[in-house]
Design a protein around this motif. Structure first.
Motif, PDB file in Angstrom:
ATOM      1  N   UNK A  50      62.837  65.201  60.026  1.00 42.43           N
ATOM      2  CA  UNK A  50      62.201  66.120  60.871  1.00 42.43           C
ATOM      3  C   UNK A  50      61.784  67.380  60.256  1.00 42.43           C
ATOM      4  N   UNK A  51      62.375  67.844  59.129  1.00 41.81           N
ATOM      5  CA  UNK A  51      61.689  68.784  58.478  1.00 41.81           C
ATOM      6  C   UNK A  51      60.620  68.643  57.547  1.00 41.81           C
ATOM      7  N   UNK A  52      60.218  67.365  57.069  1.00 46.25           N
ATOM      8  CA  UNK A  52      59.053  66.923  56.503  1.00 46.25           C
ATOM      9  C   UNK A  52      58.013  66.945  57.742  1.00 46.25           C
ATOM     10  N   UNK A  53      58.333  66.366  58.842  1.00 44.88           N
ATOM     11  CA  UNK A  53      57.338  66.302  59.924  1.00 44.88           C
ATOM     12  C   UNK A  53      57.001  67.826  60.423  1.00 44.88           C
ATOM     13  N   UNK A  54      57.945  68.649  60.563  1.00 43.86           N
ATOM     14  CA  UNK A  54      57.614  70.167  60.852  1.00 43.86           C
ATOM     15  C   UNK A  54      56.630  70.881  59.923  1.00 43.86           C
ATOM     16  N   UNK A  55      56.824  70.597  58.629  1.00 43.43           N
ATOM     17  CA  UNK A  55      55.805  70.957  57.732  1.00 43.43           C
ATOM     18  C   UNK A  55      54.533  70.528  57.758  1.00 43.43           C
ATOM     19  N   UNK A  56      54.406  69.279  58.196  1.00 46.37           N
ATOM     20  CA  UNK A  56      52.843  68.733  58.393  1.00 46.37           C
ATOM     21  C   UNK A  56      52.455  69.335  59.743  1.00 46.37           C
ATOM     22  N   UNK A  57      53.279  69.272  60.774  1.00 46.46           N
ATOM     23  CA  UNK A  57      52.770  70.010  61.949  1.00 46.46           C
ATOM     24  C   UNK A  57      52.416  71.498  61.816  1.00 46.46           C
ATOM     25  N   UNK A  58      53.226  72.172  61.158  1.00 48.94           N
ATOM     26  CA  UNK A  58      52.850  73.511  60.980  1.00 48.94           C
ATOM     27  C   UNK A  58      51.570  73.745  60.307  1.00 48.94           C
ATOM     28  N   UNK A  59      51.458  72.792  58.959  1.00 48.36           N
ATOM     29  CA  UNK A  59      50.328  73.197  58.316  1.00 48.36           C
ATOM     30  C   UNK A  59      49.056  72.724  58.965  1.00 48.36           C
ATOM     31  N   UNK A  60      49.132  71.888  60.183  1.00 49.99           N
ATOM     32  CA  UNK A  60      48.068  71.592  60.926  1.00 49.99           C
ATOM     33  C   UNK A  60      47.961  72.626  62.213  1.00 49.99           C
ATOM     34  N   UNK A  61      48.697  73.870  62.271  1.00 48.66           N
ATOM     35  CA  UNK A  61      48.607  74.821  63.295  1.00 48.66           C
ATOM     36  C   UNK A  61      48.854  74.292  64.726  1.00 48.66           C
ATOM     37  N   UNK A  62      49.597  73.111  64.695  1.00 49.39           N
ATOM     38  CA  UNK A  62      49.952  72.692  66.072  1.00 49.39           C
ATOM     39  C   UNK A  62      51.520  72.694  66.614  1.00 49.39           C
ATOM     40  N   UNK A  63      52.179  73.578  66.041  1.00 44.63           N
ATOM     41  CA  UNK A  63      53.484  73.891  66.394  1.00 44.63           C
ATOM     42  C   UNK A  63      53.764  74.041  67.934  1.00 44.63           C
ATOM     43  N   UNK A  64      52.718  74.642  68.438  1.00 48.02           N
ATOM     44  CA  UNK A  64      52.729  74.721  70.095  1.00 48.02           C
ATOM     45  C   UNK A  64      53.057  73.545  70.734  1.00 48.02           C
ATOM     46  N   UNK A  65      52.700  72.441  70.398  1.00 44.67           N
ATOM     47  CA  UNK A  65      52.629  70.898  70.809  1.00 44.67           C
ATOM     48  C   UNK A  65      54.043  70.722  71.159  1.00 44.67           C
ATOM     49  N   UNK A  66      55.120  71.332  70.209  1.00 46.76           N
ATOM     50  CA  UNK A  66      56.472  71.068  70.458  1.00 46.76           C
ATOM     51  C   UNK A  66      57.045  71.510  71.476  1.00 46.76           C
ATOM     52  N   UNK A  67      56.579  72.414  72.360  1.00 48.75           N
ATOM     53  CA  UNK A  67      56.824  72.846  73.448  1.00 48.75           C
ATOM     54  C   UNK A  67      56.923  71.935  74.574  1.00 48.75           C
ATOM     55  N   UNK A  68      57.764  71.156  75.016  1.00 47.55           N
ATOM     56  CA  UNK A  68      57.760  70.197  76.061  1.00 47.55           C
ATOM     57  C   UNK A  68      58.980  70.186  77.149  1.00 47.55           C
ATOM     58  N   UNK A  69      58.525  69.530  78.378  1.00 46.00           N
ATOM     59  CA  UNK A  69      59.578  69.629  79.339  1.00 46.00           C
ATOM     60  C   UNK A  69      60.826  68.978  78.984  1.00 46.00           C
ATOM     61  N   UNK A  70      61.703  69.157  79.948  1.00 44.53           N
ATOM     62  CA  UNK A  70      63.065  68.371  79.860  1.00 44.53           C
ATOM     63  C   UNK A  70      63.060  66.922  79.680  1.00 44.53           C
ATOM     64  N   UNK A  71      62.189  66.111  80.494  1.00 41.81           N
ATOM     65  CA  UNK A  71      62.410  64.892  80.496  1.00 41.81           C
ATOM     66  C   UNK A  71      61.846  64.225  79.191  1.00 41.81           C
ATOM     67  N   UNK A  72      60.883  64.972  78.461  1.00 43.20           N
ATOM     68  CA  UNK A  72      60.271  64.496  77.126  1.00 43.20           C
ATOM     69  C   UNK A  72      61.231  64.596  76.071  1.00 43.20           C
ATOM     70  N   UNK A  73      61.838  65.704  76.174  1.00 41.80           N
ATOM     71  CA  UNK A  73      63.247  65.956  75.268  1.00 41.80           C
ATOM     72  C   UNK A  73      64.317  64.801  75.508  1.00 41.80           C
ATOM     73  N   UNK A  74      64.663  64.623  76.656  1.00 43.09           N
ATOM     74  CA  UNK A  74      65.547  63.789  77.032  1.00 43.09           C
ATOM     75  C   UNK A  74      65.278  62.196  76.374  1.00 43.09           C
ATOM     76  N   UNK A  75      63.832  62.023  76.915  1.00 38.75           N
ATOM     77  CA  UNK A  75      63.462  60.712  76.277  1.00 38.75           C
ATOM     78  C   UNK A  75      63.526  60.322  74.747  1.00 38.75           C
ATOM     79  N   UNK A  76      62.858  61.459  74.320  1.00 33.64           N
ATOM     80  CA  UNK A  76      62.769  61.486  72.777  1.00 33.64           C
ATOM     81  C   UNK A  76      64.043  61.457  72.078  1.00 33.64           C
ATOM     82  N   UNK A  77      64.896  62.597  72.278  1.00 31.57           N
ATOM     83  CA  UNK A  77      65.984  62.547  71.583  1.00 31.57           C
ATOM     84  C   UNK A  77      67.083  61.447  71.874  1.00 31.57           C
ATOM     85  N   UNK A  78      67.098  61.040  73.315  1.00 31.65           N
ATOM     86  CA  UNK A  78      68.042  60.071  73.496  1.00 31.65           C
ATOM     87  C   UNK A  78      67.421  58.816  72.822  1.00 31.65           C
ATOM     88  N   UNK A  79      66.293  58.409  72.673  1.00 29.90           N
ATOM     89  CA  UNK A  79      66.032  57.122  72.091  1.00 29.90           C
ATOM     90  C   UNK A  79      66.247  57.133  70.836  1.00 29.90           C
TER      91      UNK A  79
END
Length: 287
Positions: A42-71
């Motif tokens: 997660x930290x490696x991915x966070x650095x890559x996403x931040x370097x691309x200036x795309x941190x705002x894309x991590x803001x998602x709804x509850x269903x997306x978080x339940x699906x991603x974290x649950x899986x």
């Protein structure tokens, strides 16, 4: 084969190293391995996403978080538990029921046609897995919980993968947040249910490699493959992973190389080739 499907194939290659790296982590408790590896990935991915200036894309709804974290969390917690509780080769192979389930679930969940040749490819791949499981596999009563965990993680990953197609609006960058949330959840569960073990240098190396590959880059490649590629083809080609993973486990002293392994490899490769050569009728009609 599309570039998205090729990306999914890259994830399959990285996942071949999941079991050997998990075994390299040694005596670390399953939930502790899950937490540390997800934190690294997660930290490696966070650095890559931040370097691309795309941190705002991590803001998602509850269903997306339940699906991603649950899986992510559900599968890997069960997988590492299976390897800890049952013989590694057998548990690893039972886990690889998920390619079969992906191909079969793509029909009723996504409405994708399977066809006789693709089903024949699935059957060949399944026969290879069954042959490997029967190659001297033992099922002592003490390992039954581990085998149950292996089957459970196969179901979790198949459902997560196929339903990812329904979550195509969720950007791949959001996986960085899902990995970190999975690390936090695994860490809390570890503190509640396990006794912490201080990793040595080899175990830290295993954790970092897990986070960079099978529990890191592989998720992003797989997400692209399942959302924009062909889940039927990827599910069938995934039969190559248990063969590669088993050979790597054998190379690291976790099992024996037999003629059945070679025959299983031929069955798996043949099944993947058969499915890969199927012409998609929907694609034909679009031209």
């Amino acid at each position: 084969m599309s570039s998205a499907t090729l990306a999914g194939c890259g994830a399959l290659i990285l996942w071949a190293f999941l079991a050997p790296l998990a075994r390299l982590a040694g005596a670390l408790p399953p939930l502790q391995i899950t937490a540390l590896a997800f934190a690294a990935g997660g930290l490696i991915a966070l650095v890559v996403v931040a370097a691309q200036g795309r941190l705002s894309l991590m803001r998602q709804g509850g269903l997306a978080w339940a699906h991603g974290v649950g899986g992510l969390f559900g599968y890997h917690a069960l997988y590492f538990a299976a390897l800890a509780l049952a013989p590694a080769v057998e548990a690893n192979l039972l886990n690889y029921l998920w390619p079969l389930l992906i191909v079969l679930l793509s029909g009723p969940i996504l409405g994708l046609p399977l066809g006789p040749r693709r089903l024949a490819g699935v059957a060949l791949g399944f026969a290879g897995c069954a042959l490997l499981v029967g190659a001297g596999a033992s099922f002592p009563p003490s390992a039954m919980l581990g085998f149950a965990c292996a089957v459970g993680c196969a179901v979790v990953w198949a459902v997560y993968s196929v339903t990812s197609k329904r979550m195509s609006s969720v950007p791949t960058e959001a996986l960085a947040g899902f990995c970190l949330a999975s690390a936090l959840l695994a860490g809390l569960a570890h503190l509640l249910f396990e006794v912490s073990v201080a990793p040595d240098a080899t175990q830290w190396l295993a954790v970092l490699l897990l986070g960079a590959g099978p529990l890191g880059a592989a998720f992003f490649l797989w997400d692209a493959g399942m959302k924009r590629g062909d889940p039927r083809l990827l599910g069938t080609l995934a039969y190559a992973v248990p063969v590669a993973s088993t050979l790597l486990l054998v190379a690291t002293g976790e099992g024996a190389l037999t003629w059945r392994v070679a025959l299983a490899a031929l069955l798996v490769a043949g099944g993947g080739l058969l499915a890969a050569t199927v012409r998609d009728d929907s694609a034909i009609r679009s031209h």
